[in-house]
Design a protein around this motif. Structure first.
Motif, mmCIF file in Angstrom:
data_model
loop_
_atom_site.group_PDB
_atom_site.id
_atom_site.type_symbol
_atom_site.label_atom_id
_atom_site.label_comp_id
_atom_site.label_asym_id
_atom_site.label_seq_id
_atom_site.Cartn_x
_atom_site.Cartn_y
_atom_site.Cartn_z
ATOM 1 N N ILE A 1 1.113 -1.180 -0.197
ATOM 2 C CA ILE A 1 0.245 -0.259 -0.416
ATOM 3 C C ILE A 1 1.093 1.120 0.227
ATOM 4 O O ILE A 1 2.081 1.286 0.950
ATOM 5 N N LYS A 2 0.405 2.420 -1.062
ATOM 6 C CA LYS A 2 1.335 3.623 -1.154
ATOM 7 C C LYS A 2 0.911 4.740 -0.155
ATOM 8 O O LYS A 2 -0.544 4.788 -0.436
ATOM 9 N N GLY B 1 -0.751 -14.427 8.937
ATOM 10 C CA GLY B 1 0.293 -14.999 8.783
ATOM 11 C C GLY B 1 0.551 -13.644 7.077
ATOM 12 O O GLY B 1 1.786 -13.624 7.008
ATOM 13 N N GLN B 2 -0.581 -12.938 6.530
ATOM 14 C CA GLN B 2 -0.201 -12.463 5.630
ATOM 15 C C GLN B 2 0.417 -11.187 6.038
ATOM 16 O O GLN B 2 0.701 -10.431 7.209
ATOM 17 N N VAL B 3 1.385 -10.288 5.038
ATOM 18 C CA VAL B 3 2.043 -9.010 5.467
ATOM 19 C C VAL B 3 1.167 -8.013 5.233
ATOM 20 O O VAL B 3 1.506 -8.021 3.456
ATOM 21 N N MET B 4 1.733 -6.637 4.886
ATOM 22 C CA MET B 4 0.813 -5.658 4.555
ATOM 23 C C MET B 4 2.398 -4.666 5.049
ATOM 24 O O MET B 4 3.285 -4.689 5.648
ATOM 25 N N VAL B 5 3.225 -4.462 3.825
ATOM 26 C CA VAL B 5 3.923 -3.933 3.270
ATOM 27 C C VAL B 5 3.651 -2.233 3.102
ATOM 28 O O VAL B 5 2.714 -1.771 2.116
ATOM 29 N N LEU B 6 3.716 -0.550 3.645
ATOM 30 C CA LEU B 6 3.590 0.081 3.018
ATOM 31 C C LEU B 6 4.737 0.931 2.933
ATOM 32 O O LEU B 6 5.749 1.357 2.901
ATOM 33 N N LEU C 1 5.171 -3.903 7.224
ATOM 34 C CA LEU C 1 6.513 -2.962 6.844
ATOM 35 C C LEU C 1 5.835 -2.160 6.459
ATOM 36 O O LEU C 1 6.155 -1.770 5.686
ATOM 37 N N LEU C 2 7.560 -0.917 7.184
ATOM 38 C CA LEU C 2 7.662 -0.063 6.606
ATOM 39 C C LEU C 2 8.517 -0.092 5.766
ATOM 40 O O LEU C 2 9.753 -0.381 6.133
#
Length: 112
Positions: free
Chosen positions: A14-15, A40-45, A76-77
């Motif tokens: 996600i931007k 278990g899913q990952v969000m990358v910001l 994760l940032l």
């Protein structure tokens, strides 16, 4: 964006906006509240465009990170500017988040 490697957790990116202040943080909060991560899913910001973060933006990062940790997900940032890194550091929060140089580095860390 989904991971195709079965050995890595699934993720999506996600931007975040150029300015993460009370107006944009509120908008992002409502958008992120609609997302449900499975265990278990990952969000990358993706913060490569984010040049400024206010206390409302910091609150958003804390709330989102804690929300997804509680359900077994991970946030994760990635791509933080020096200004944003400094802001998190002086607030004593840089160690609270999983920080990565880039989105690619964040995604690569999932295979470790």
């Amino acid at each position: 964006m989904e991971s195709t490697d079965e050995s890595k957790p699934s993720y999506f990116v996600i931007k975040l906006p150029k300015v993460l202040d009370n107006v944009s943080a509120e908008s992002m909060q409502s958008s992120l509240d609609d997302i449900s991560l499975a265990n278990g899913q990952v969000m990358v910001l993706d913060m490569t465009s984010t040049e400024f973060i206010s206390s409302a933006g910091i609150r958003l990062l804390i709330v989102v990170t804690e929300k997804f940790r509680k359900i077994g997900g991970q946030v994760l940032l990635a791509g933080l500017s020096k200004n944003v890194q400094y802001t998190l550091k002086i607030c004593g929060l840089s160690k609270r988040f999983s920080l990565h140089e880039s989105v690619e580095a964040a995604i690569a860390s999932l295979g470790e």
